[in-house]
Structures are given as structure tokens and as C-alpha cells.
Motif scaffolding. Sequence first.
Motif, short mmCIF file in Angstrom:
data_model
loop_
_atom_site.label_atom_id
_atom_site.label_comp_id
_atom_site.label_asym_id
_atom_site.label_seq_id
_atom_site.Cartn_x
_atom_site.Cartn_y
_atom_site.Cartn_z
N THR A 188 0.84 -1.20 0.00
CA THR A 188 0.00 0.00 0.00
C THR A 188 0.88 1.25 0.00
O THR A 188 0.60 2.22 -0.73
N GLN A 189 1.93 1.23 0.82
CA GLN A 189 2.84 2.37 0.86
C GLN A 189 3.55 2.56 -0.48
O GLN A 189 3.73 3.69 -0.95
N ASP A 190 3.96 1.46 -1.10
CA ASP A 190 4.67 1.58 -2.37
C ASP A 190 3.76 2.11 -3.48
O ASP A 190 4.20 2.88 -4.34
N ALA A 191 2.50 1.71 -3.47
CA ALA A 191 1.56 2.23 -4.46
C ALA A 191 1.34 3.72 -4.27
O ALA A 191 1.29 4.49 -5.24
N LEU A 192 1.20 4.14 -3.01
CA LEU A 192 1.05 5.56 -2.72
C LEU A 192 2.30 6.33 -3.12
O LEU A 192 2.21 7.43 -3.70
N ALA A 193 3.45 5.74 -2.85
CA ALA A 193 4.71 6.39 -3.22
C ALA A 193 4.78 6.62 -4.72
O ALA A 193 5.17 7.70 -5.18
#
Length: 279
Positions: free
Chosen positions: A129-134
Motif C-alpha cells: 500500500t505504501q509503495d503504491a502511494l509512493a
Amino acid sequence: MGFADQRFDVNLSILFTELPLLERPAAAAAAGFTAVELWWPWTDTPTPGQSELDALKKALDDAGTRLVGLNFYAGQLPGPDRGALSVPGEESDRFRANIEVAADFAASTGCTALNALYGNRVEGTDPGTQDALALENLVLAARAADRVGAVLLVEALNRPESPLYPLVSAPAAIEVVDRVNAATGLGNARFLLDIYHLSMNGEDVSGVIAAYADRTGHVQIADNPGRGAPGTGSLPLEQLLDELRAAGYDGWVGLEYKPGDRPSAEAFDWLPAPARAAN
């Protein structure tokens, strides 16, 4: 080659910090430097008032110093935050609010490199989820950088000092660079090659240079151990910078080291005065 053949700038967020922000460009100029870089100077806000932005630009102009590198908002630096763009909620929102502000300030100063620190992992949040947001936020940042003629920098930090930061190797940062360029089609995402961080991670710095010099948009140096000036540790910094030059890198080399127990103005004795002024 050697130190005299490089283009050095001074990071005013780690050197000359004994002075107020607006006095640092003049202090760098008095030490002989014509180029500087900065972490985002307003750690408490991504959107400072126009008067604050104008005051910093005036300080840079009055000193005759060129801003060549600027971080997007990254939370508390120095400190534990290590970025905001991959942190869901308020921090990500603050990063997004900063994107156009930072890009416009870069344009007003002629700055052509904007660094986006990735952000720490958050306990209880899925890394995917964090990588997609990043990626979403880095795409926005890359487009804003392109609008003002700048590159977007992605930096690897080091695991001992930033254990929650996921990009702690050159390949990890390069993977993000490639994802951003694939998503935007702009090709303006580049690797920030920080020799100190790479050495702290135990990486083969010469090998990283050979592999990624052509995708490097900015370089930063400090000696190791201690993150001091060249010559205070054991890194062969002059040799490594020569390797970068031989590999085709001709950009800026940011001095991002701690001055130690002395005024910052006395922390440049390793560098001949004529080599400090670069065009």
C-alpha cells in the motif's frame, strides 16, 4: 583528475547550521562557494508564506549563490521522518501540498534537481500500500519537476541510521527510478548517489558507480566513519569522484557532511579555494 576537477556545492542544511537560514548563503559565498543545496528548510510546514520564500530567494541572490538542489517536504530532517510521500494520511497530504510550491521555488531560483525522500515504513501498514502511494506521489512530483525543467531525484539512505526506510541500497532506489519513468514516460527520474550512505550499507561504491553513473542525477559526499569532511574517515573519495567523472558524470557534487567541533567555515581545508567556485 581529482577534487579540483569536480563541481562542488554546499548543503546549507548540514553545514553553516550555526547560522540562521538567511545568513547561510552569504557564509557559503564567503567560504568561496557559488552553489548550494538545501533540504526543505521549513520542516514544520510544506507551504510557507510567500514572504518566507521570497526572503530565501533574496538571500541566495544577494550572496551570488545558485541553488542547485532542493528537497521536497520530508518531515523532520535531521530526524526520524526520512520523508513523507509514502506515509498514508496527513504526511502524504502534506507532501502533495508541497509539490507545486517546491517546484515553483526551484523555478524561481534556477534549481534543476528536486529530491523526494521516500519515507519510512509504518507499523501496521501494508508495504505494498505504501509503495503504491509512493508511486502515485512520485509521478506527481516528476511531472511538476518536468514542468520547471528539473529532474526528480530518488535517494537510497543507509540501514544503520534509517532502519525503517525501505530504500537502503542502490538497486532498490534504481528500481523506483525505473518505475517512475515507466509511469510518466518523461525519463526525468534519476538516482541520487550518496557515497556516504552507500558505504554505510556496505555496498561496493565503485561497482555502483560503474553500474549506475549514467542514471545518476546528483551526487553527495561525506567521509565514513563519522560523516565528516573528506580526509576525516577512510573513504577514497577523490578516487571515487574520479571514477564518476570517467564514467561520464559531470554534474554537481554536494558536500553533505558534518563540520565537527569547529565552525563550518573552517571545514573546507581539504579543498583548494579555486576549486570551490563552479559554474
